[in-house]
Design an enzyme around this catalytic site. Structure first.
Site, PDB file in Angstrom:
ATOM      1  N   THR A  33       0.874  -1.174   0.000  1.00 25.54           N
ATOM      2  CA  THR A  33       0.000   0.000   0.000  1.00 25.54           C
ATOM      3  C   THR A  33       0.908   1.221   0.000  1.00 25.54           C
ATOM      4  OG1 THR A  33      -1.743  -1.157   1.194  1.00 25.54           O
ATOM      5  CG2 THR A  33      -1.800   1.241   1.231  1.00 25.54           C
TER       6      THR A  33
ATOM      7  N   LYS B 260      -7.238   1.313  -2.835  1.00 24.64           N
ATOM      8  CA  LYS B 260      -6.836   0.875  -1.492  1.00 24.64           C
ATOM      9  C   LYS B 260      -7.027   1.993  -0.477  1.00 24.64           C
ATOM     10  CE  LYS B 260      -5.264  -1.780   1.738  1.00 24.64           C
ATOM     11  NZ  LYS B 260      -3.926  -2.414   1.769  1.00 24.64           N
TER      12      LYS B 260
ATOM     13  N   LYS C 299       0.606   4.754   8.409  1.00 24.51           N
ATOM     14  CA  LYS C 299       1.215   5.097   7.119  1.00 24.51           C
ATOM     15  C   LYS C 299       0.148   5.230   6.030  1.00 24.51           C
ATOM     16  CE  LYS C 299       2.408   1.809   4.610  1.00 24.51           C
ATOM     17  NZ  LYS C 299       1.843   0.948   3.534  1.00 24.51           N
TER      18      LYS C 299
END
Length: 294
Positions: free
Chosen positions: A99, A174, A242
């Site tokens: 990701t 995502k 993150k």
């Protein structure tokens, strides 16, 4: 893709180990690299071939999957002097399942294309369970014809595989996934704490609400872990933060305000301050229990 395909896997963490294992079990020759070799020992015992660097993977494999930690790791693995694009042969397929930033996915695609190399961004959802059981959701960006060629390999590790569009589209999808989860995790945690405080049996409450309108993957998969006090990482707090930071950055670029996501990140930042960055995201329950003593 046939059995003569040599697959490289860079990143043997919670997810990467299972992905490489599934490809190995289907008879493919799999070459592996990760920063900590001990994480790959089980795969090596099963027949995977160890390589000492991304450069060595680049020169030995013609389909390479990556699942590393952060965008800076992705940039180093793909764009660095010792990275993949500098050393792969023309016609190699590169599939980043980390990701990462949509903008970085586009940059990798463009630099790969200039060398006649095929690149896809293909982040996944489903956690450690989905990876182990080969039923990940895979969201793919890049050229459609490249996706079609790689899809048979995706089908060995996932069950919900959707081509989303041009380079970066997988990463944007995502981000939608992570934005949804961010606020949902707060709701799941608060619901279970409410159930306990109300004198209910939280396990029975889960049975009632997980199949109704409140149902979600987080409720069904992480709710039971919360109640058991199991905070081992299927997905690390540090990686979730993150992801939320990437989503907030992308939203800012699109002039979007996402207050729910900002709140979730603020709460998870507090978990890091408490030393929980290596815990699973369900550790939020532990934190909320402390601020709501019985």
């Amino acid at each position: 893709m046939d059995q003569t395909t040599v697959i490289g896997m860079i990143g043997i963490g919670v997810m990467g180990k299972s992905i490489a294992g599934h490809l190995l079990s289907k008879g493919y020759q799999v070459h592996v690299y990760t920063r900590t070799k001990s994480k790959a020992e089980d795969l090596i015992t099963r027949g995977a071939i160890w390589k000492d660097s991304p450069k060595e993977i680049a020169t030995s494999a013609n389909v390479i999957f990556t699942m590393v930690g952060y965008p800076q790791d992705v940039a180093e693995v793909y764009l660095g002097k010792e990275g993949l694009i500098a050393h792969v042969d023309r016609g190699t397929y590169l599939v980043d399942m980390t990701t990462s930033k949509p903008s970085l996915a586009k940059e990798i695609y463009e630099q790969a294309l200039a060398k006649q190399v095929f690149a896809l961004d293909a982040p996944v959802s489903g956690g450690d369970i989905g990876a182990r059981e080969a039923r990940l959701s895979i969201m793919v960006g890049g050229d459609r014809e490249v996706f079609d060629r790689i899809k048979p390999l995706f089908e060995l590790i996932g069950t919900h595989i959707i081509y989303q569009g041009e380079a970066g589209a997988g990463q944007h999808t995502k981000m939608c996934n992570q934005i949804t989860i961010a606020s949902n995790m707060i709701g799941v945690t608060e619901a279970l704490i409410y159930a306990e405080q109300a004198g209910l049996n939280p396990k029975q409450v889960l049975q009632s609400i997980e199949t109704g309108a409140a149902g979600s993957w987080s409720l069904s998969q992480l709710g039971p872990r919360m109640l058991k006090g199991d905070y081992d990482p299927g997905f690390y707090v540090k990686h979730f933060i993150k992801d939320m930071a990437i989503a907030l950055e992308a939203a800012e670029e699109m002039k979007l305000t996402l207050p729910g996501l900002k709140l979730a990140k603020h709460i998870y930042d507090q978990l890091v301050a408490l030393g929980e960055e290596e815990s699973g995201t369900q550790v939020l329950f532990k934190h909320f229990m402390k601020i709501n003593p019985h």
